[in-house]
Write an enzyme that holds these catalytic residues in place. Structure first.
Site, PDB file in Angstrom:
ATOM      1  N   SER A   1      22.131   3.249 -83.566  1.00  0.00           N
ATOM      2  CA  SER A   1      22.965   2.297 -82.830  1.00  0.00           C
ATOM      3  C   SER A   1      22.524   2.086 -81.382  1.00  0.00           C
ATOM      4  O   SER A   1      22.549   0.950 -80.905  1.00  0.00           O
ATOM      5  CB  SER A   1      24.435   2.733 -82.893  1.00  0.00           C
ATOM      6  OG  SER A   1      24.906   2.623 -84.217  1.00  0.00           O
TER       7      SER A   1
ATOM      8  N   LYS B   1      35.359   9.645 -88.023  1.00  0.00           N
ATOM      9  CA  LYS B   1      35.979   8.361 -88.375  1.00  0.00           C
ATOM     10  C   LYS B   1      37.465   8.469 -88.716  1.00  0.00           C
ATOM     11  O   LYS B   1      38.240   7.569 -88.423  1.00  0.00           O
ATOM     12  CB  LYS B   1      35.224   7.707 -89.541  1.00  0.00           C
ATOM     13  CG  LYS B   1      33.831   7.231 -89.154  1.00  0.00           C
ATOM     14  CD  LYS B   1      33.188   6.486 -90.304  1.00  0.00           C
ATOM     15  CE  LYS B   1      31.757   6.108 -89.977  1.00  0.00           C
ATOM     16  NZ  LYS B   1      31.164   5.278 -91.047  1.00  0.00           N
TER      17      LYS B   1
ATOM     18  N   ASN C   1      35.504   2.784 -87.374  1.00  0.00           N
ATOM     19  CA  ASN C   1      34.128   2.978 -86.876  1.00  0.00           C
ATOM     20  C   ASN C   1      33.891   2.262 -85.557  1.00  0.00           C
ATOM     21  O   ASN C   1      32.807   2.371 -84.990  1.00  0.00           O
ATOM     22  CB  ASN C   1      33.084   2.567 -87.923  1.00  0.00           C
ATOM     23  CG  ASN C   1      32.989   1.069 -88.113  1.00  0.00           C
ATOM     24  OD1 ASN C   1      33.817   0.312 -87.613  1.00  0.00           O
ATOM     25  ND2 ASN C   1      31.989   0.624 -88.852  1.00  0.00           N
TER      26      ASN C   1
ATOM     27  N   ASP D   1      32.527  -2.035 -91.535  1.00  0.00           N
ATOM     28  CA  ASP D   1      31.572  -1.836 -92.639  1.00  0.00           C
ATOM     29  C   ASP D   1      31.719  -2.906 -93.729  1.00  0.00           C
ATOM     30  O   ASP D   1      30.723  -3.415 -94.244  1.00  0.00           O
ATOM     31  CB  ASP D   1      31.753  -0.447 -93.264  1.00  0.00           C
ATOM     32  CG  ASP D   1      31.011   0.635 -92.490  1.00  0.00           C
ATOM     33  OD1 ASP D   1      30.103   0.290 -91.702  1.00  0.00           O
ATOM     34  OD2 ASP D   1      31.343   1.818 -92.674  1.00  0.00           O
TER      35      ASP D   1
ATOM     36  N   GLY E   1      32.973   7.073-102.131  1.00  0.00           N
ATOM     37  CA  GLY E   1      33.136   7.751-100.845  1.00  0.00           C
ATOM     38  C   GLY E   1      33.677   6.800 -99.783  1.00  0.00           C
ATOM     39  O   GLY E   1      34.283   5.771-100.093  1.00  0.00           O
ATOM     40  N   GLY E   2      33.421   7.168 -98.515  1.00  0.00           N
ATOM     41  CA  GLY E   2      33.955   6.382 -97.407  1.00  0.00           C
ATOM     42  C   GLY E   2      33.441   4.955 -97.390  1.00  0.00           C
ATOM     43  O   GLY E   2      34.208   4.006 -97.189  1.00  0.00           O
TER      44      GLY E   2
HETATM   45  N1  LIG Z   1      23.968   0.473 -94.670  1.00  0.00           N
HETATM   46  C1  LIG Z   1      24.996   0.890 -93.955  1.00  0.00           C
HETATM   47  O1  LIG Z   1      25.406   0.271 -92.953  1.00  0.00           O
HETATM   48  C2  LIG Z   1      25.731   2.118 -94.396  1.00  0.00           C
HETATM   49  C3  LIG Z   1      27.062   2.345 -93.960  1.00  0.00           C
HETATM   50  C4  LIG Z   1      27.721   3.501 -94.403  1.00  0.00           C
HETATM   51  C5  LIG Z   1      27.061   4.395 -95.250  1.00  0.00           C
HETATM   52  N2  LIG Z   1      25.782   4.147 -95.632  1.00  0.00           N
HETATM   53  C6  LIG Z   1      25.094   5.066 -96.553  1.00  0.00           C
HETATM   54  O2  LIG Z   1      25.869   5.121 -97.745  1.00  0.00           O
HETATM   55  C7  LIG Z   1      25.788   6.409 -98.355  1.00  0.00           C
HETATM   56  C8  LIG Z   1      27.184   6.947 -98.637  1.00  0.00           C
HETATM   57  O3  LIG Z   1      27.894   7.086 -97.411  1.00  0.00           O
HETATM   58  P1  LIG Z   1      29.437   7.576 -97.409  1.00  0.00           P
HETATM   59  O4  LIG Z   1      29.831   7.640 -95.986  1.00  0.00           O
HETATM   60  O5  LIG Z   1      30.260   6.760 -98.362  1.00  0.00           O
HETATM   61  O6  LIG Z   1      29.280   9.059 -97.993  1.00  0.00           O
HETATM   62  P2  LIG Z   1      30.383   9.961 -98.756  1.00  0.00           P
HETATM   63  O7  LIG Z   1      31.760   9.575 -98.355  1.00  0.00           O
HETATM   64  O8  LIG Z   1      29.932  11.366 -98.553  1.00  0.00           O
HETATM   65  O9  LIG Z   1      30.187   9.573-100.320  1.00  0.00           O
HETATM   66  C9  LIG Z   1      29.007   9.937-101.005  1.00  0.00           C
HETATM   67  C10 LIG Z   1      29.003   9.300-102.391  1.00  0.00           C
HETATM   68  O10 LIG Z   1      27.742   9.628-103.027  1.00  0.00           O
HETATM   69  C11 LIG Z   1      28.013  10.277-104.278  1.00  0.00           C
HETATM   70  N3  LIG Z   1      26.967  11.272-104.564  1.00  0.00           N
HETATM   71  C12 LIG Z   1      26.416  12.165-103.701  1.00  0.00           C
HETATM   72  N4  LIG Z   1      25.510  12.933-104.352  1.00  0.00           N
HETATM   73  C13 LIG Z   1      25.512  12.522-105.659  1.00  0.00           C
HETATM   74  C14 LIG Z   1      24.796  12.922-106.827  1.00  0.00           C
HETATM   75  N5  LIG Z   1      23.872  13.902-106.782  1.00  0.00           N
HETATM   76  N6  LIG Z   1      25.039  12.265-107.996  1.00  0.00           N
HETATM   77  C15 LIG Z   1      25.958  11.266-108.047  1.00  0.00           C
HETATM   78  N7  LIG Z   1      26.672  10.839-106.977  1.00  0.00           N
HETATM   79  C16 LIG Z   1      26.443  11.460-105.794  1.00  0.00           C
HETATM   80  C17 LIG Z   1      29.359  10.939-104.083  1.00  0.00           C
HETATM   81  O11 LIG Z   1      29.927  11.234-105.340  1.00  0.00           O
HETATM   82  P3  LIG Z   1      31.015  12.429-105.498  1.00  0.00           P
HETATM   83  O12 LIG Z   1      32.340  11.836-105.109  1.00  0.00           O
HETATM   84  O13 LIG Z   1      30.935  12.799-106.932  1.00  0.00           O
HETATM   85  O14 LIG Z   1      30.584  13.544-104.567  1.00  0.00           O
HETATM   86  C18 LIG Z   1      30.110   9.830-103.316  1.00  0.00           C
HETATM   87  O15 LIG Z   1      30.522   8.796-104.188  1.00  0.00           O
HETATM   88  C19 LIG Z   1      24.951   7.260 -97.376  1.00  0.00           C
HETATM   89  O16 LIG Z   1      23.631   7.287 -97.825  1.00  0.00           O
HETATM   90  C20 LIG Z   1      25.045   6.502 -96.054  1.00  0.00           C
HETATM   91  O17 LIG Z   1      23.912   6.702 -95.229  1.00  0.00           O
HETATM   92  C21 LIG Z   1      25.114   3.034 -95.238  1.00  0.00           C
END
Ligand SMILES: NC(=O)c1ccc[n+]([C@@H]2O[C@H](COP(=O)([O-])OP(=O)(O)OC[C@H]3O[C@@H](n4cnc5c(N)ncnc54)[C@H](OP(=O)(O)O)[C@@H]3O)[C@@H](O)[C@H]2O)c1
Length: 281
Positions: free
Chosen positions: A24, A73, A94, A109, A135-136
């Site tokens: 950022s 957050k 955020n 987001d 997730g989030g």
């Molecule tokens: N492009 C952007 O602007 C942006 C914005 C936000 C986030 N992101 C990216 O999005 C991703 C998720 O972020 P988040 O904040 O939502 O994270 P989070 O709340 O920790 O959620 C993670 C998600 O991934 C799943 N997961 C993790 N390991 C797994 C595995 N081995 N097999 C199957 N499912 C798995 C989790 O499933 P379970 O519930 O089963 O653990 C959950 O649904 C990250 O990579 C982050 O960098 C990108």
């Protein structure tokens, strides 16, 4: 990129713990320089136990606001005097804006996700959407799609987490993680919101060969810039929206609120941030 600031400089930053990985400051610094703004956007490493006092201190010191990233957050949500609908739906804040003597929280987001689809020629309302993950980020994205009236199917490794999300967002249904490939042909949009496919993580196992013709595929993972999911979607002739664009678009409302200019997301910005994400050497 060193700005010479006056005593009137506008101040903002990103609060996280850790925060060194955040792109950022580079992103907002690009826009500050492009628009010749007397302002600064800085990384603010704040421990969870110091979050509330740090936010109040920034406000007292004349900051316009701040982005909030992991792990703050939910704490930000609790701290705000006013929480906008986007943050209520996402259950997290955020973006903080200090105004009218109070702290307003929003979540950008979902809007960033939709804007990124639009920039890649994908209509989010073309039909039902299949979201991988609960997730989030999934919550913010599912809420933004539901806001357009899109039927959302959630599939997550931990099914109970998807069910909990469907419980708070009417119009979502849940299918088993093991049934994700069978669900693909019924959806106009497929979105990876898990961390699978990210550098250093396990790959996302998915078969797009039966996707509906013209379907869109979005991956919110942006390291690597082109994930295996995006590459597979291209190979199947599907429309694609890689994740970096969402990161860029979600930053627009905060910049506009703090610095008074609505910036654009264009190729020059993309290249500037992408250059920092490509493997070095
Ligand atoms: N492009 C952007 O602007 C942006 C914005 C936000 C986030 N992101 C990216 O999005 C991703 C998720 O972020 P988040 O904040 O939502 O994270 P989070 O709340 O920790 O959620 C993670 C998600 O991934 C799943 N997961 C993790 N390991 C797994 C595995 N081995 N097999 C199957 N499912 C798995 C989790 O499933 P379970 O519930 O089963 O653990 C959950 O649904 C990250 O990579 C982050 O960098 C990108």
């Amino acid at each position: 990129m060193t700005a010479i600031l006056t005593g009137h400089a506008r101040l903002a930053g990103v609060i996280g713990w850790p925060v060194a990985h955040s792109r950022s400051p580079r992103l907002h610094g690009f826009w500050l320089e492009r628009h010749g703004i007397d302002g600064v956007y800085m990384p603010l490493a704040v421990k969870p136990e110091d979050f509330a006092v740090a936010v109040r201190g920034l406000r007292a010191a004349g900051f316009r606001g701040a982005n909030v990233t992991i792990p703050h957050k939910e704490a930000a949500f609790a701290l705000c005097d006013t929480v906008e609908e986007s943050a209520r739906e996402a259950g997290a804040v955020n973006t903080l804006v200090f105004q009218d003597g109070g702290i307003t929280g929003r979540n950008t987001d979902g809007a960033g996700f939709l804007a990124n689809l639009g920039q890649h020629g994908i209509d989010p309302a073309a039909g039902p959407a299949l979201l991988l993950g609960a997730g989030g980020a999934a919550r913010a994205i599912a809420a933004s799609l539901r806001g357009l009236g899109v039927a959302v199917t959630l599939t997550n490794r931990t099914r109970t987490r998807a069910e909990a999300l469907a419980g708070i967002l009417p119009g979502c249904r849940v299918v088993d993680w093991q049934a994700r490939n069978a669900a693909i042909p019924d959806h106009a949009l497929i979105v990876n919101t898990t961390s699978l496919g990210m550098g250093g993580h396990e790959p996302l196992e998915i078969d797009l060969s039966h996707a509906a013709p013209g379907a869109g595929v979005s991956d919110i993972v942006y390291v690597p810039l082109e994930t295996p999911l995006i590459e597979a979607a291209r190979a199947c002739g599907l429309k694609t929206a890689p994740g970096l664009g969402m990161l860029l678009h979600q930053a627009v409302p905060g910049f506009a609120a703090w610095f008074g200019v609505t910036p654009t997301v264009d190729d020059a910005l993309y290249d500037f941030i992408a250059a920092d994400l490509r493997p070095k050497g």
